[in-house]
Design a protein around this motif. Structure first.
Motif, short mmCIF file in Angstrom:
data_model
loop_
_atom_site.label_atom_id
_atom_site.label_comp_id
_atom_site.label_asym_id
_atom_site.label_seq_id
_atom_site.Cartn_x
_atom_site.Cartn_y
_atom_site.Cartn_z
N GLY A 167 95.39 18.85 75.59
CA GLY A 167 96.38 18.47 73.74
C GLY A 167 96.69 19.89 73.46
O GLY A 167 98.16 19.70 73.23
N GLU A 201 100.39 19.86 73.74
CA GLU A 201 101.16 20.48 72.36
C GLU A 201 101.34 22.22 72.27
O GLU A 201 102.48 22.12 70.74
N ARG A 208 99.45 24.24 71.28
CA ARG A 208 98.91 24.55 70.33
C ARG A 208 97.75 25.37 70.01
O ARG A 208 97.27 25.32 70.97
#
Ligand code: CAA
Length: 258
Positions: free
Chosen positions: A244, A248, A250
């Motif tokens: 994830g 994203e 991130r």
């Protein structure tokens, strides 16, 4: 006073052999205490272990020669099993273990370092299997692990000649991963431990188990071992977190060990 100490600092646990007056030689009490310390490690919190010796002279100068001198055949076999069971426990411990070799790692000391996943040595470290010069064979796994870790010809030469080697030679033949000044040893070990601790703990444990198990198997079977634990990773929240974060874009990731 305790022959083995343990300190947890965040996700990193440090185990120190603490019998400097005998160069951290491994007698039965040291082995028992090392075993007991492993029980103390909180595997929900700790993500990597570092194993080292107290003082600047020795990691461990081998099994205790004074204790071994009087052993008969049965007792010798039992002493070997005691060390082998403990070192196998370290080798298969769910968490990675880094040996920070801070001086002599001879006989059982070299064997203990070999049971760890990664070896970092100080420039003054000395490795060797002196057993044949004492009238015995290596007995804490040396005849088996050394020839699996480095080319068999080097392993045979080290064991048959009982000649010690310095850190630089150990690096050249692949017995250690890196050599650093002694003042940097624990920093270097902690740096690697932190890099490991930053990754998904279940994935790291699965990778350790895969590598250990797979090395004993034929390749086709070894692949199925990998496939099983690879699949199991998809059952974890940390897989969603790791992938994830990438998707994203991130940077920050929080692996929760579940
Ligand atoms: N067992 C018991 N005591 C040991 C020891 C060992 N393996 N290694 C060192 N010590 C003790 C010494 O007896 C000495 O104690 P005292 O002060 O009470 O005499 C103390 O540690 C300091 O050692 P030295 O005075 O010998 O220190 P040094 O700097 O002169 O030499 C050394 C250092 C080259 C490491 C030397 O101590 C040495 O050769 N030790 C033995 C190394 C060895 O042969 N290890 C293999 C053991 S067999 C084995 O491990 C079998 C197995 O596979 C299970």
């Amino acid at each position: 006073m305790s022959f083995v100490t343990y300190q947890a600092d965040g996700a990193i646990g440090t185990i120190l052999l603490n019998r400097p007056e005998a160069l951290n030689a491994l007698n039965s009490k040291v082995l028992d205490e090392l075993n007991a310390v492993l029980d103390q490690v909180d595997q929900n919190v700790i993500r990597c272990l570092i194993l080292s010796g107290s003082g600047e002279k020795a990691f461990a100068a081998g099994a205790d020669i004074g204790e071994m001198y009087h052993l008969n055949e049965e007792e010798g076999k039992a002493f070997s099993k005691k060390g082998n069971d403990l070192f196998r426990r370290i080798e298969t411990f769910p968490l990675p273990v880094i040996a920070a070799v801070n001086g002599y790692a001879l006989g059982g000391g070299c064997e203990l370092a070999m049971a760890c996943d990664i070896r970092i040595a100080s420039e003054n470290a000395v490795f060797g299997q002196p057993e044949t010069g004492l009238g015995i064979t290596p007995g804490f796994g040396g005849t088996q692990r050394l020839a699996r870790l480095i080319p068999a010809g080097y392993a045979k030469q080290m064991i048959y000649t009982a000649r010690n080697i310095k850190a630089e030679e150990a690096l050249r033949i692949g017995l250690v991963n890196k050599v650093v000044p002694i003042s940097d040893l624990m920093n270097e070990a902690n740096k690697i431990a932190s890099q490991i601790a930053a990754n998904a703990p279940i994935a790291v444990r699965n990778a350790k188990a895969d590598i250990n198990e797979g090395l004993e198997l034929a390749m086709d079977l070894a692949m199925t071992v990998e496939e099983k634990r690879f699949g199991a990773c998809f059952n974890t929240n940390d897989q969603k977190e790791g992938m994830g974060a990438f998707l994203e874009k991130r940077k920050e990731k929080t692996f929760k060990n579940n």
